[in-house]
Scaffold this active site. Structure first.
Site, PDB file in Angstrom:
ATOM      1  N   LYS A 254       0.812  -1.228   0.000  1.00 47.81           N
ATOM      2  CA  LYS A 254       0.000   0.000   0.000  1.00 47.81           C
ATOM      3  C   LYS A 254       0.839   1.268   0.000  1.00 47.81           C
ATOM      4  O   LYS A 254       0.431   2.295  -0.516  1.00 47.81           O
ATOM      5  CB  LYS A 254      -0.958   0.033   1.198  1.00 47.81           C
ATOM      6  CG  LYS A 254      -1.726  -1.229   1.425  1.00 47.81           C
ATOM      7  CD  LYS A 254      -1.081  -2.067   2.537  1.00 47.81           C
ATOM      8  CE  LYS A 254      -0.661  -3.427   2.017  1.00 47.81           C
ATOM      9  NZ  LYS A 254       0.482  -4.041   2.599  1.00 47.81           N
ATOM     10  N   ARG A 255       2.013   1.187   0.625  1.00 54.82           N
ATOM     11  CA  ARG A 255       2.795   2.417   0.713  1.00 54.82           C
ATOM     12  C   ARG A 255       3.367   2.860  -0.632  1.00 54.82           C
ATOM     13  O   ARG A 255       3.993   3.895  -0.735  1.00 54.82           O
ATOM     14  CB  ARG A 255       3.917   2.254   1.748  1.00 54.82           C
ATOM     15  CG  ARG A 255       5.020   1.340   1.312  1.00 54.82           C
ATOM     16  CD  ARG A 255       5.979   1.015   2.450  1.00 54.82           C
ATOM     17  NE  ARG A 255       6.803  -0.125   2.122  1.00 54.82           N
ATOM     18  CZ  ARG A 255       7.929  -0.036   1.421  1.00 54.82           C
ATOM     19  NH1 ARG A 255       8.365   1.133   1.037  1.00 54.82           N
ATOM     20  NH2 ARG A 255       8.607  -1.118   1.132  1.00 54.82           N
TER      21      ARG A 255
END
Length: 501
Positions: A254-255
């Site tokens: 997600k980052r």
RNA sequence: GGCCCCAUGGUCAAGUGGACUAAGACACCGGUCUUUCAAGCCGGUAACGCGGGUUCGAAUCCCGCUGGGGUCACCA
């Protein structure tokens, strides 16, 4: 010849990831190319981690991408059910077979004990591997454990000699020394199957001919192959497709920004572009083609053209492809795609009239060549739907502060007023404007730039006459009038004060 | 750390012993077009990880190294 059957088997623990989407795509392409069957199967054996919402989410993402399946949890099929949580009986039956013919044994070690054993092995510098201490437990000890409330897990005794070879369609033959194989658990103490077991049982039961999955499963494959052999199943073909990595070469997460298909959707990407981009990531038609339809890719796709190495996902190329599609797809298709974005912004009503759709189409046509996503398209088109915009400061300085601009705008306004409503086209309005420019003896920009600012509040955008013709006569006249008023009250006095000369 | 996979520009990627002075695309930089911004068009910078072999010849085959990734759960 046997019908090709492939499956995409996601675990419903989250939304469909870009990596999963590509695995699904490759499976789909292979099935369609071979005239085979594409199965969707839910690997939801870990009931604690399942998210029911993920099930619908994954299915809707796949559908949105255009990857339809022939058999699956929602539509059934001859090999159902297609959720592993509904197939526990089968797994228990097969596990029982292994137990009966001596290939499996009960293990009473608790997870805590196992963790400690592993830790100790690691300390001794050994490869952590189950020591089979439960393998030969006598009946009394077993009974005692049971009475103590310990529910056992079922392990398979793996071979300790020889090698297991994985024949992989993409990588060739990969061999593993059997001494590295651990006695894997196939049935948890709660009675449920583990992944490696359920996967093998189902792939065999569902007659899967080609297991196409991500490379991270390659090291699982020798264990699975042993299970196939122990259970007396025929081996399918294997193909492990390379992983998709983040720009920093780490595993995508997600980052790293948007990674879920659903996010790309809300970020304004078209399924056409995503599917095309994903296909190009790890596969190539062998020539210089880049932009291809799903049908075209399908007709060209082969597994041996899939590359072996991981690919780094690059959103810029996806964005470029998206822009290509936005610019080249039939107009109605783009209008359809952008409609929800426009409705959400309140620019178009929930149940749009034919006139609204027609107007939207003209707007899309005007701006589509200069944007990359549907979100950009929506943002580039705001002034076509509302007139409460402010004038860009830079534009005010450059175009609204010039001496005589009010007069020039007024002349332009008059010229537009002179064009009949039913002839308010790009050609006619431009002709009228050119005449003003010529009569006044000014550079075209001296009229065109301030007009653009008046009509859109911006200094950049579509060709001015596209804007004019799209907006329509009445709106143009009103907006220019408003701009003149605005310049009179805000610029004139202020400009004098700011500029001493 | 053990095992496994992989290795062409910043990124995707063609290339399967000679046509490689290594294609194409994205990105980047110029130019062109132009009412702006894009798009388009034209051009440019930029790569075979390193070291040994094999061969008349290696990006292509072999070995080693290095680097990256994956995997070692009663997760999938």
């Amino acid at each position: 010849m046997l019908t090709v059957r492939v499956r995409f088997a996601p675990s419903p623990t989250g939304s469909l990831h870009i990596g999963g989407a590509r695995t699904a795509l490759f499976n789909w392409l292979f099935a369609r190319r071979q005239g085979g069957v594409f199965v969707l199967r839910l690997e939801d054996t870990d009931t604690g981690r399942n998210i029911e919402e993920a099930v619908t989410q994954i299915q809707s993402s796949l559908r949105w991408l255009g990857l339809d399946w022939d058999e699956g949890p929602d539509r059934g099929g001859p090999y159902g059910p297609y959720r592993q949580s509904e197939r526990f009986e089968l797994y228990r039956k097969e596990a029982q077979r292994l137990l009966e013919n001596g290939h499996a044994y009960w293990c009473y070690c608790t997870p805590e004990e196992l963790a400690r054993q592993r830790e100790e092995a690691r300390k001794r510098g050994e490869v952590p591997r189950y020591d089979r201490r439960c393998c030969e437990l006598d009946e009394a000890t077993r009974r005692a454990k049971e009475v103590a409330g310990i529910r056992p897990a079922l392990r398979v005794r793996m071979p300790r000699t020889g090698t297991t070879v994985v024949r992989d369609l993409i990588r060739g033959e990969v061999s593993f020394d059997n001494s590295t194989l651990d006695d894997i658990i196939i049935q948890k103490s709660n009675g449920g199957p583990t992944y490696n077991f359920a996967c093998v049982v189902d792939d065999a039961a569902m007659n899967i001919t080609h297991v196409i999955r991500a490379e991270e499963h390659l090291s699982n494959t020798p264990k699975q192959i042993v299970l196939y052999q122990l259970l007396g199943y025929d081996l399918p073909e294997f193909a492990h497709v390379p992983m998709i990595l983040a720009p920093d070469r780490s595993k995508l997460s997600k980052r790293h920004g948007a990674t879920a298909v659903e996010e790309f959707r809300t970020d304004g990407f078209l399924p056409e572009a995503i599917v095309n981009y994903l296909a190009l990531l790890g596969w190539s038609p062998g020539d210089e083609r880049e932009q291809m339809t799903l049908e075209e890719i399908q007709s060209l796709f082969t597994l041996d053209a899939v590359s072996k190495h991981a690919a780094i996902y690059d959103v810029r190329k996806l964005t470029w492809l998206n822009a290509q599609y936005l610019n080249s797809l039939p107009l109605p298709r783009v209008v359809e795609a952008v409609l929800p974005f426009m409705q959400e912004a309140g620019y178009v009503s929930r149940d749009p009239s034919a006139a609204e759709v027609d107007y939207l189409s003209r707007v899309v046509e005007a701006v589509r060549s200069r944007i990359h996503t549907l979100v950009e398209l929506r943002d580039a088109a705001t002034y076509f739907f509302r007139s409460d915009y402010e004038y860009e400061e830079k534009g005010v300085r450059k175009h609204f502060s010039k001496p005589g601009v009010i007069d020039i705008l007024a002349r332009g306004c008059e010229a537009l007023a002179g064009v009949a409503e039913d002839r308010f086209t790009v050609e006619e309005t431009e002709k009228a404007y050119r005449q003003v420019i010529e009569r006044l003896g000014i550079p075209g920009g001296a009229l065109i730039h301030p007009t653009r600012l008046a009509l859109s509040g911006r200094t950049v955008g579509p060709g001015l006459f596209d804007i004019i013709a799209t907006l329509g006569k009445e709106e143009c006249l009103a907006r220019i009038d408003r701009a003149i008023d605005w310049i009179e009250s805000f610029v004139l006095s202020g400009a004098k004060m700011n500029k001493p000369f």
